[in-house]
Design a protein around this motif. Structure first.
Motif, PDB file in Angstrom:
ATOM      1  N   ARG A  37     122.903 -50.581  23.878  1.00 43.59           N
ATOM      2  CA  ARG A  37     123.412 -50.723  22.499  1.00 43.59           C
ATOM      3  C   ARG A  37     122.283 -50.994  21.524  1.00 43.59           C
ATOM      4  N   ALA A  38     121.291 -51.775  21.938  1.00 40.53           N
ATOM      5  CA  ALA A  38     120.144 -52.051  21.065  1.00 40.53           C
ATOM      6  C   ALA A  38     119.364 -50.770  20.778  1.00 40.53           C
ATOM      7  N   VAL A  39     119.146 -49.954  21.781  1.00 41.63           N
ATOM      8  CA  VAL A  39     118.428 -48.686  21.582  1.00 41.63           C
ATOM      9  C   VAL A  39     119.247 -47.754  20.690  1.00 41.63           C
ATOM     10  N   ILE A  40     120.538 -47.673  20.929  1.00 45.17           N
ATOM     11  CA  ILE A  40     121.399 -46.816  20.107  1.00 45.17           C
ATOM     12  C   ILE A  40     121.395 -47.296  18.652  1.00 45.17           C
ATOM     13  N   THR A  41     121.443 -48.599  18.454  1.00 47.53           N
ATOM     14  CA  THR A  41     121.405 -49.136  17.094  1.00 47.53           C
ATOM     15  C   THR A  41     120.074 -48.814  16.430  1.00 47.53           C
ATOM     16  N   TRP A  42     118.988 -48.963  17.154  1.00 44.25           N
ATOM     17  CA  TRP A  42     117.676 -48.628  16.595  1.00 44.25           C
ATOM     18  C   TRP A  42     117.598 -47.141  16.261  1.00 44.25           C
ATOM     19  N   LEU A  43     118.148 -46.297  17.141  1.00 41.55           N
ATOM     20  CA  LEU A  43     118.152 -44.860  16.878  1.00 41.55           C
ATOM     21  C   LEU A  43     118.952 -44.507  15.624  1.00 41.55           C
ATOM     22  N   ALA A  44     119.901 -45.342  15.276  1.00 41.92           N
ATOM     23  CA  ALA A  44     120.674 -45.123  14.052  1.00 41.92           C
ATOM     24  C   ALA A  44     119.941 -45.682  12.840  1.00 41.92           C
ATOM     25  N   ILE A  45     119.407 -46.889  12.964  1.00 43.32           N
ATOM     26  CA  ILE A  45     118.823 -47.589  11.823  1.00 43.32           C
ATOM     27  C   ILE A  45     117.491 -46.977  11.385  1.00 43.32           C
ATOM     28  N   PHE A  46     116.604 -46.695  12.305  1.00 39.35           N
ATOM     29  CA  PHE A  46     115.266 -46.229  11.937  1.00 39.35           C
ATOM     30  C   PHE A  46     115.294 -44.978  11.060  1.00 39.35           C
ATOM     31  N   PRO A  47     116.000 -43.918  11.452  1.00 43.33           N
ATOM     32  CA  PRO A  47     116.009 -42.735  10.568  1.00 43.33           C
ATOM     33  C   PRO A  47     116.688 -43.003   9.230  1.00 43.33           C
ATOM     34  N   LEU A  48     117.748 -43.810   9.242  1.00 43.66           N
ATOM     35  CA  LEU A  48     118.430 -44.110   7.980  1.00 43.66           C
ATOM     36  C   LEU A  48     117.520 -44.885   7.030  1.00 43.66           C
ATOM     37  N   VAL A  49     116.783 -45.858   7.547  1.00 45.14           N
ATOM     38  CA  VAL A  49     115.862 -46.625   6.711  1.00 45.14           C
ATOM     39  C   VAL A  49     114.721 -45.728   6.229  1.00 45.14           C
ATOM     40  N   SER A  50     114.191 -44.902   7.107  1.00 44.80           N
ATOM     41  CA  SER A  50     113.088 -44.024   6.723  1.00 44.80           C
ATOM     42  C   SER A  50     113.500 -43.066   5.610  1.00 44.80           C
ATOM     43  N   VAL A  51     114.615 -42.410   5.785  1.00 45.47           N
ATOM     44  CA  VAL A  51     115.095 -41.478   4.764  1.00 45.47           C
ATOM     45  C   VAL A  51     115.489 -42.230   3.495  1.00 45.47           C
ATOM     46  N   GLY A  52     116.128 -43.381   3.668  1.00 45.20           N
ATOM     47  CA  GLY A  52     116.506 -44.185   2.516  1.00 45.20           C
ATOM     48  C   GLY A  52     115.311 -44.623   1.690  1.00 45.20           C
ATOM     49  N   MET A  53     114.243 -45.015   2.361  1.00 43.61           N
ATOM     50  CA  MET A  53     113.029 -45.423   1.643  1.00 43.61           C
ATOM     51  C   MET A  53     112.441 -44.253   0.867  1.00 43.61           C
ATOM     52  N   LEU A  54     112.432 -43.074   1.487  1.00 44.78           N
ATOM     53  CA  LEU A  54     111.893 -41.897   0.806  1.00 44.78           C
ATOM     54  C   LEU A  54     112.738 -41.520  -0.413  1.00 44.78           C
ATOM     55  N   LEU A  55     114.059 -41.601  -0.267  1.00 46.34           N
ATOM     56  CA  LEU A  55     114.938 -41.240  -1.381  1.00 46.34           C
ATOM     57  C   LEU A  55     114.933 -42.290  -2.493  1.00 46.34           C
ATOM     58  N   LEU A  56     114.775 -43.541  -2.120  1.00 43.77           N
ATOM     59  CA  LEU A  56     114.823 -44.625  -3.089  1.00 43.77           C
ATOM     60  C   LEU A  56     113.483 -44.830  -3.809  1.00 43.77           C
ATOM     61  N   ALA A  57     112.401 -44.404  -3.205  1.00 46.31           N
ATOM     62  CA  ALA A  57     111.064 -44.656  -3.748  1.00 46.31           C
ATOM     63  C   ALA A  57     110.883 -44.179  -5.191  1.00 46.31           C
ATOM     64  N   PRO A  58     111.272 -42.973  -5.546  1.00 47.12           N
ATOM     65  CA  PRO A  58     111.022 -42.519  -6.921  1.00 47.12           C
ATOM     66  C   PRO A  58     111.721 -43.364  -7.994  1.00 47.12           C
ATOM     67  N   VAL A  59     112.892 -43.894  -7.687  1.00 44.83           N
ATOM     68  CA  VAL A  59     113.626 -44.652  -8.713  1.00 44.83           C
ATOM     69  C   VAL A  59     113.368 -46.148  -8.630  1.00 44.83           C
ATOM     70  N   SER A  60     112.761 -46.609  -7.545  1.00 45.94           N
ATOM     71  CA  SER A  60     112.623 -48.047  -7.358  1.00 45.94           C
ATOM     72  C   SER A  60     111.173 -48.530  -7.349  1.00 45.94           C
ATOM     73  N   GLU A  61     110.257 -47.744  -7.875  1.00 50.60           N
ATOM     74  CA  GLU A  61     108.841 -48.140  -7.855  1.00 50.60           C
ATOM     75  C   GLU A  61     108.601 -49.459  -8.574  1.00 50.60           C
ATOM     76  N   SER A  62     109.290 -49.677  -9.680  1.00 51.10           N
ATOM     77  CA  SER A  62     109.052 -50.885 -10.475  1.00 51.10           C
ATOM     78  C   SER A  62     109.931 -52.066 -10.029  1.00 51.10           C
ATOM     79  N   TRP A  63     110.803 -51.856  -9.057  1.00 45.83           N
ATOM     80  CA  TRP A  63     111.704 -52.913  -8.619  1.00 45.83           C
ATOM     81  C   TRP A  63     110.957 -53.938  -7.778  1.00 45.83           C
ATOM     82  N   HIS A  64     111.477 -55.143  -7.770  1.00 48.52           N
ATOM     83  CA  HIS A  64     110.977 -56.186  -6.873  1.00 48.52           C
ATOM     84  C   HIS A  64     111.313 -55.763  -5.431  1.00 48.52           C
ATOM     85  N   PRO A  65     110.437 -56.040  -4.474  1.00 56.75           N
ATOM     86  CA  PRO A  65     110.702 -55.630  -3.085  1.00 56.75           C
ATOM     87  C   PRO A  65     112.021 -56.174  -2.524  1.00 56.75           C
TER      88      PRO A  65
END
Length: 101
Positions: A37-65
């Motif tokens: 379950r931990a591996v399956i969860t990581w397999l779900a979270i890692f790509p979602l976070v990676s893609v989310g960071m790429l999509l969010l980066a252009p609009v959130s550059e000035s945001w607090h981390p």
């Protein structure tokens, strides 16, 4: 107060199961181990976070981390919990069933 009616011994047939009695099914498969379950969860979270960071980066550059993390996790966690992880668990179960044959 009236007593419950006694069953009619002439009409009750105890030799055969009733037609509406369910037939025993195969035992449900055991859930995957916590490690799987931990591996399956990581397999779900890692790509979602990676893609989310790429999509969010252009609009959130000035945001607090912290705000960036809040928005990203507000999208990623429900998507993972309700959509991606259940699908990955179904795929895992299908693979386990195929191997069991």
């Amino acid at each position: 107060m009236t007593a419950p009616a006694a069953p009619d011994s002439l009409s009750a047939d105890t030799s055969a199961p009733a037609a509406d009695t369910p037939t025993p099914l195969a035992a449900p498969p055991s859930p995957p181990s916590i490690h799987v379950r931990a591996v399956i969860t990581w397999l779900a979270i890692f790509p979602l976070v990676s893609v989310g960071m790429l999509l969010l980066a252009p609009v959130s550059e000035s945001w607090h981390p912290i705000l960036r993390a809040l928005v990203l996790t507000a999208v990623v966690v429900p998507l993972a919990v309700y959509v991606v992880v259940p699908r990955l668990l179904r795929v895992h179960a299908a693979i386990v069933r195929r191997r069991a044959r």
